[in-house]
Design a protein around this motif. Structure first.
Motif, PDB file in Angstrom:
ATOM      1  N   LEU A 175      25.305  -5.128 -11.243  1.00 37.69           N
ATOM      2  CA  LEU A 175      25.858  -4.614 -12.493  1.00 37.69           C
ATOM      3  C   LEU A 175      24.860  -4.713 -13.642  1.00 37.69           C
ATOM      4  CD1 LEU A 175      29.398  -6.202 -12.151  1.00 37.69           C
ATOM      5  CD2 LEU A 175      28.925  -3.739 -12.225  1.00 37.69           C
ATOM      6  N   MET A 176      24.026  -5.746 -13.601  1.00 43.11           N
ATOM      7  CA  MET A 176      23.005  -5.920 -14.630  1.00 43.11           C
ATOM      8  C   MET A 176      21.768  -5.070 -14.360  1.00 43.11           C
ATOM      9  SD  MET A 176      23.264 -10.066 -15.165  1.00 43.11           S
ATOM     10  CE  MET A 176      22.029 -10.139 -16.490  1.00 43.11           C
ATOM     11  N   ASP A 177      21.750  -4.412 -13.192  1.00 44.56           N
ATOM     12  CA  ASP A 177      20.606  -3.607 -12.770  1.00 44.56           C
ATOM     13  C   ASP A 177      19.331  -4.448 -12.773  1.00 44.56           C
ATOM     14  OD1 ASP A 177      19.347  -1.326 -11.831  1.00 44.56           O
ATOM     15  OD2 ASP A 177      18.925  -0.545 -13.839  1.00 44.56           O
ATOM     16  N   ARG A 178      19.469  -5.654 -12.199  1.00 49.25           N
ATOM     17  CA  ARG A 178      18.348  -6.580 -12.129  1.00 49.25           C
ATOM     18  C   ARG A 178      18.140  -7.042 -10.692  1.00 49.25           C
ATOM     19  NH1 ARG A 178      17.809  -9.757 -16.815  1.00 49.25           N
ATOM     20  NH2 ARG A 178      16.130 -10.864 -15.713  1.00 49.25           N
ATOM     21  N   ASP A 179      16.920  -7.422 -10.379  1.00 46.44           N
ATOM     22  CA  ASP A 179      16.609  -8.008  -9.084  1.00 46.44           C
ATOM     23  C   ASP A 179      17.237  -9.411  -9.048  1.00 46.44           C
ATOM     24  OD1 ASP A 179      15.496  -9.223  -6.840  1.00 46.44           O
ATOM     25  OD2 ASP A 179      13.505  -8.382  -7.158  1.00 46.44           O
ATOM     26  N   PRO A 180      18.074  -9.711  -8.033  1.00 42.20           N
ATOM     27  CA  PRO A 180      18.676 -11.049  -7.961  1.00 42.20           C
ATOM     28  C   PRO A 180      17.645 -12.174  -8.008  1.00 42.20           C
ATOM     29  CG  PRO A 180      19.650  -9.589  -6.318  1.00 42.20           C
ATOM     30  CD  PRO A 180      18.492  -8.855  -6.908  1.00 42.20           C
ATOM     31  N   LYS A 181      16.439 -11.913  -7.534  1.00 40.97           N
ATOM     32  CA  LYS A 181      15.402 -12.940  -7.506  1.00 40.97           C
ATOM     33  C   LYS A 181      14.942 -13.337  -8.911  1.00 40.97           C
ATOM     34  CE  LYS A 181      13.665 -11.657  -2.929  1.00 40.97           C
ATOM     35  NZ  LYS A 181      12.512 -11.188  -2.142  1.00 40.97           N
ATOM     36  N   GLU A 182      15.278 -12.506  -9.898  1.00 41.73           N
ATOM     37  CA  GLU A 182      14.864 -12.781 -11.279  1.00 41.73           C
ATOM     38  C   GLU A 182      15.927 -13.541 -12.070  1.00 41.73           C
ATOM     39  OE1 GLU A 182      14.290  -8.969 -12.990  1.00 41.73           O
ATOM     40  OE2 GLU A 182      12.469  -8.497 -11.862  1.00 41.73           O
ATOM     41  N   LEU A 183      17.129 -13.693 -11.494  1.00 40.26           N
ATOM     42  CA  LEU A 183      18.271 -14.118 -12.299  1.00 40.26           C
ATOM     43  C   LEU A 183      18.701 -15.564 -12.070  1.00 40.26           C
ATOM     44  CD1 LEU A 183      20.510 -10.940 -12.042  1.00 40.26           C
ATOM     45  CD2 LEU A 183      19.148 -11.683 -14.005  1.00 40.26           C
ATOM     46  N   ARG A 184      19.234 -16.148 -13.148  1.00 44.95           N
ATOM     47  CA  ARG A 184      19.874 -17.469 -13.109  1.00 44.95           C
ATOM     48  C   ARG A 184      21.331 -17.266 -13.517  1.00 44.95           C
ATOM     49  NH1 ARG A 184      15.559 -19.408 -17.396  1.00 44.95           N
ATOM     50  NH2 ARG A 184      16.321 -17.374 -18.111  1.00 44.95           N
ATOM     51  N   ILE A 185      22.239 -17.544 -12.562  1.00 41.58           N
ATOM     52  CA  ILE A 185      23.649 -17.205 -12.744  1.00 41.58           C
ATOM     53  C   ILE A 185      24.525 -18.418 -12.452  1.00 41.58           C
ATOM     54  CG2 ILE A 185      25.532 -15.711 -11.954  1.00 41.58           C
ATOM     55  CD1 ILE A 185      23.417 -13.680 -11.062  1.00 41.58           C
ATOM     56  N   ILE A 186      25.547 -18.614 -13.273  1.00 42.83           N
ATOM     57  CA  ILE A 186      26.589 -19.588 -12.979  1.00 42.83           C
ATOM     58  C   ILE A 186      27.838 -18.816 -12.598  1.00 42.83           C
ATOM     59  CG2 ILE A 186      28.118 -21.358 -13.925  1.00 42.83           C
ATOM     60  CD1 ILE A 186      25.813 -22.151 -15.799  1.00 42.83           C
ATOM     61  N   THR A 187      28.369 -19.101 -11.417  1.00 44.47           N
ATOM     62  CA  THR A 187      29.590 -18.446 -10.964  1.00 44.47           C
ATOM     63  C   THR A 187      30.735 -19.442 -10.996  1.00 44.47           C
ATOM     64  OG1 THR A 187      28.893 -18.895  -8.681  1.00 44.47           O
ATOM     65  CG2 THR A 187      28.470 -16.700  -9.550  1.00 44.47           C
ATOM     66  N   LEU A 188      31.869 -19.020 -11.553  1.00 46.90           N
ATOM     67  CA  LEU A 188      33.048 -19.871 -11.715  1.00 46.90           C
ATOM     68  C   LEU A 188      34.204 -19.268 -10.929  1.00 46.90           C
ATOM     69  CD1 LEU A 188      32.683 -20.408 -15.558  1.00 46.90           C
ATOM     70  CD2 LEU A 188      32.139 -22.089 -13.781  1.00 46.90           C
ATOM     71  N   HIS A 189      34.466 -19.820  -9.748  1.00 48.21           N
ATOM     72  CA  HIS A 189      35.569 -19.379  -8.910  1.00 48.21           C
ATOM     73  C   HIS A 189      36.777 -20.222  -9.291  1.00 48.21           C
ATOM     74  CE1 HIS A 189      37.361 -17.960  -4.972  1.00 48.21           C
ATOM     75  NE2 HIS A 189      38.125 -19.012  -5.250  1.00 48.21           N
ATOM     76  N   LEU A 190      37.676 -19.651 -10.090  1.00 48.22           N
ATOM     77  CA  LEU A 190      38.811 -20.384 -10.636  1.00 48.22           C
ATOM     78  C   LEU A 190      40.112 -19.832 -10.055  1.00 48.22           C
ATOM     79  CD1 LEU A 190      37.743 -20.484 -14.409  1.00 48.22           C
ATOM     80  CD2 LEU A 190      37.124 -22.078 -12.569  1.00 48.22           C
ATOM     81  N   GLY A 191      40.660 -20.551  -9.094  1.00 49.86           N
ATOM     82  CA  GLY A 191      41.948 -20.207  -8.521  1.00 49.86           C
ATOM     83  C   GLY A 191      42.746 -21.479  -8.379  1.00 49.86           C
ATOM     84  N   ASN A 192      43.645 -21.533  -7.406  1.00 45.60           N
ATOM     85  CA  ASN A 192      44.337 -22.796  -7.152  1.00 45.60           C
ATOM     86  C   ASN A 192      43.330 -23.860  -6.733  1.00 45.60           C
ATOM     87  OD1 ASN A 192      46.831 -24.300  -6.986  1.00 45.60           O
ATOM     88  ND2 ASN A 192      46.496 -24.341  -4.778  1.00 45.60           N
ATOM     89  N   GLY A 193      42.336 -23.431  -5.946  1.00 44.71           N
ATOM     90  CA  GLY A 193      41.132 -24.224  -5.735  1.00 44.71           C
ATOM     91  C   GLY A 193      40.073 -23.677  -6.672  1.00 44.71           C
ATOM     92  N   ALA A 194      39.188 -24.509  -7.168  1.00 46.08           N
ATOM     93  CA  ALA A 194      38.215 -24.054  -8.161  1.00 46.08           C
ATOM     94  C   ALA A 194      36.865 -24.706  -7.923  1.00 46.08           C
ATOM     95  CB  ALA A 194      38.697 -24.364  -9.578  1.00 46.08           C
ATOM     96  N   SER A 195      35.804 -23.923  -8.101  1.00 46.15           N
ATOM     97  CA  SER A 195      34.453 -24.464  -7.941  1.00 46.15           C
ATOM     98  C   SER A 195      33.470 -23.682  -8.780  1.00 46.15           C
ATOM     99  CB  SER A 195      34.021 -24.445  -6.471  1.00 46.15           C
ATOM    100  OG  SER A 195      34.024 -23.135  -5.944  1.00 46.15           O
ATOM    101  N   ALA A 196      32.359 -24.341  -9.094  1.00 44.46           N
ATOM    102  CA  ALA A 196      31.274 -23.734  -9.865  1.00 44.46           C
ATOM    103  C   ALA A 196      30.004 -23.771  -9.033  1.00 44.46           C
ATOM    104  CB  ALA A 196      31.064 -24.491 -11.178  1.00 44.46           C
ATOM    105  N   ASP A 197      29.193 -22.722  -9.157  1.00 43.62           N
ATOM    106  CA  ASP A 197      27.910 -22.663  -8.464  1.00 43.62           C
ATOM    107  C   ASP A 197      26.800 -22.340  -9.449  1.00 43.62           C
ATOM    108  OD1 ASP A 197      28.857 -23.110  -5.871  1.00 43.62           O
ATOM    109  OD2 ASP A 197      27.621 -21.506  -5.033  1.00 43.62           O
ATOM    110  N   ALA A 198      25.629 -22.904  -9.191  1.00 45.63           N
ATOM    111  CA  ALA A 198      24.408 -22.509  -9.887  1.00 45.63           C
ATOM    112  C   ALA A 198      23.579 -21.702  -8.903  1.00 45.63           C
ATOM    113  CB  ALA A 198      23.640 -23.741 -10.356  1.00 45.63           C
ATOM    114  N   VAL A 199      23.292 -20.451  -9.245  1.00 46.98           N
ATOM    115  CA  VAL A 199      22.600 -19.533  -8.335  1.00 46.98           C
ATOM    116  C   VAL A 199      21.297 -19.086  -8.983  1.00 46.98           C
ATOM    117  CG1 VAL A 199      22.772 -17.386  -7.018  1.00 46.98           C
ATOM    118  CG2 VAL A 199      24.833 -18.755  -7.439  1.00 46.98           C
ATOM    119  N   LYS A 200      20.197 -19.388  -8.334  1.00 47.84           N
ATOM    120  CA  LYS A 200      18.880 -19.053  -8.862  1.00 47.84           C
ATOM    121  C   LYS A 200      18.115 -18.220  -7.848  1.00 47.84           C
ATOM    122  CE  LYS A 200      14.901 -21.198 -11.185  1.00 47.84           C
ATOM    123  NZ  LYS A 200      14.333 -22.502 -11.646  1.00 47.84           N
TER     124      LYS A 200
END
Length: 378
Positions: A175-200
């Motif tokens: 969506l950002m039209d960027r190479d994933p190898k260039e990006l630093r992303i925090i993903t927040l999976h918030l449901g009944n179970g919830a977790s955070a990831d750091a993706v580099k």
């Protein structure tokens, strides 16, 4: 060599007493069919019920055209770092990992066995929740205990919701039209179970869940991170045994324990009615998220994007804005109008001047499992 992601997959998520299923044609965005079989006491009967449902006229599914059966498996341990074609040896290995996931893997194994018997001529693939986190460094996945004891008993950070984190982080880069190898992303999976990831650079470098899905963020009925000495205190002072504490932490804590409700919509209603307990509970919930955002921003050495996903992340605009308010000095600015309401499609909710883009991206774990399963047998 290019990987073929085109095919039709039956995706099964087998629990101890239920089977969620979806048929995915990977050339189409929408699933061909989906459903849930509940109150399963025998997984062979449960799989037969799935087949009967999909064989009905008008189901839109031709089971003879199936390419693969993909199975969600929560715990893959350190053994499985990628989708794996299931044979007797793999099925046995998944069963042995039940010691690390006693609430999940036994149901998966029962479902796998039943499905392999029902579809003996179609390849079966296990896609592991933990696989995405096999890229964590030794420092990130290790606990500060005797390493010999840790190795003997498989004690380490495994992380969960990996299929979701992998899917939405890749979609964010697209969506950002960027190479994933260039990006630093925090993903927040918030449901009944919830977790955070750091993706580099497209791979996970940290995750909030640990040996089990109990660690990290506050959840619907789970504590999230808690001082381990609370276990000793409850045993000594309250006389609770290990099973009682396990039940308390996993099934009677989190938002349910704090408010009596695990559904965030009920919590918001309580707040509107003036409940102090519900207001504090929501503050605990969002404060924990904010803490992980700061921690992972430091681990990543900066930040390009944050992604909210799953039931709460996609549908709760109050949680989203309260989790990030106050982080403007870190380059995180939410546009209140863009953020408003439930999001059924990928939506940018940060301001145009925000240095960090903030997205809501609906997760689609079944489609991700289908794609990985088809690719594994192509």
């Amino acid at each position: 060599m290019s990987v073929n992601y085109n095919g039709i997959a039956l995706v099964l998520n087998c629990g101890s007493s239920s089977i969620k299923y979806q048929v995915v044609d990977t050339t189409q965005e929408e699933a061909l069919a989906s459903g849930l079989v509940e109150r399963v006491t025998d997984h062979n009967e449960g799989v037969r019920a799935v087949i009967e449902s999909l064989s009905e006229p008008g189901s839109g599914v031709d089971l003879s055209q199936l390419t693969v059966v993909g199975h969600r498996v929560v715990q893959g341990g350190a053994e499985f770092s990628a989708p794996t074609i299931i044979d007797d040896e793999v099925e046995e290995a998944i069963a042995k990992l039940s010691v690390l996931a006693p609430l999940h893997n036994p149901g998966h194994v029962a479902g796998i066995s039943a499905a392999r018997a029902a579809f003996p001529d179609i390849p079966h693939v296990a896609v592991f929740d933990t696989a995405f986190h096999q890229t964590l460094s030794e420092a990130a996945y290790s606990y500060a205990i005797d390493p010999h004891i840790a190795a003997e008993h498989g004690i380490r950070r495994y992380g969960f919701h990996g299929t979701s984190h992998g899917h939405v982080s890749a979609k964010c880069a697209e969506l950002m039209d960027r190479d994933p190898k260039e990006l630093r992303i925090i993903t927040l999976h918030l449901g009944n179970g919830a977790s955070a990831d750091a993706v580099k650079g497209g791979v996970a470098i940290d995750t909030s869940m640990g040996l089990t899905p109990l660690d990290g963020l506050v959840m619907g009925s789970r504590t999230g991170a808690i001082d381990p000495a609370v276990v000793f205190h409850l045993h000594r002072a309250a006389g609770l045994d290990i099973d009682e504490i396990d039940d308390l932490f996993n099934k009677r804590s989190g938002m349910l324990g704090l408010t009596g409700h695990s559904d965030m919509r009920d919590v918001h209603t309580m707040i509107e009615e003036g409940s102090h307990e519900a207001r504090v509970a929501l503050d605990i919930y969002t404060r924990r998220i904010k803490g992980y955002v700061g921690q992972y921003m430091a681990q990543l050495g900066g930040l390009d994007a944050i992604v909210f996903t799953a039931g709460v992340g996609e549908n709760d605009d109050i949680v989203r804005i309260e989790s990030l308010t106050g982080l403007e000095e870190l380059g995180i600015e939410i546009d209140a109008e863009r953020n408003a309401g439930r999001k059924k499609q990928a939506t940018l909710i940060s301001t145009d001047t925000s240095r960090v883009q903030v997205w809501v991206i609906p997760t689609n774990e079944e489609r991700a499992i289908a794609l990985q399963s088809v690719a594994s047998v192509s």
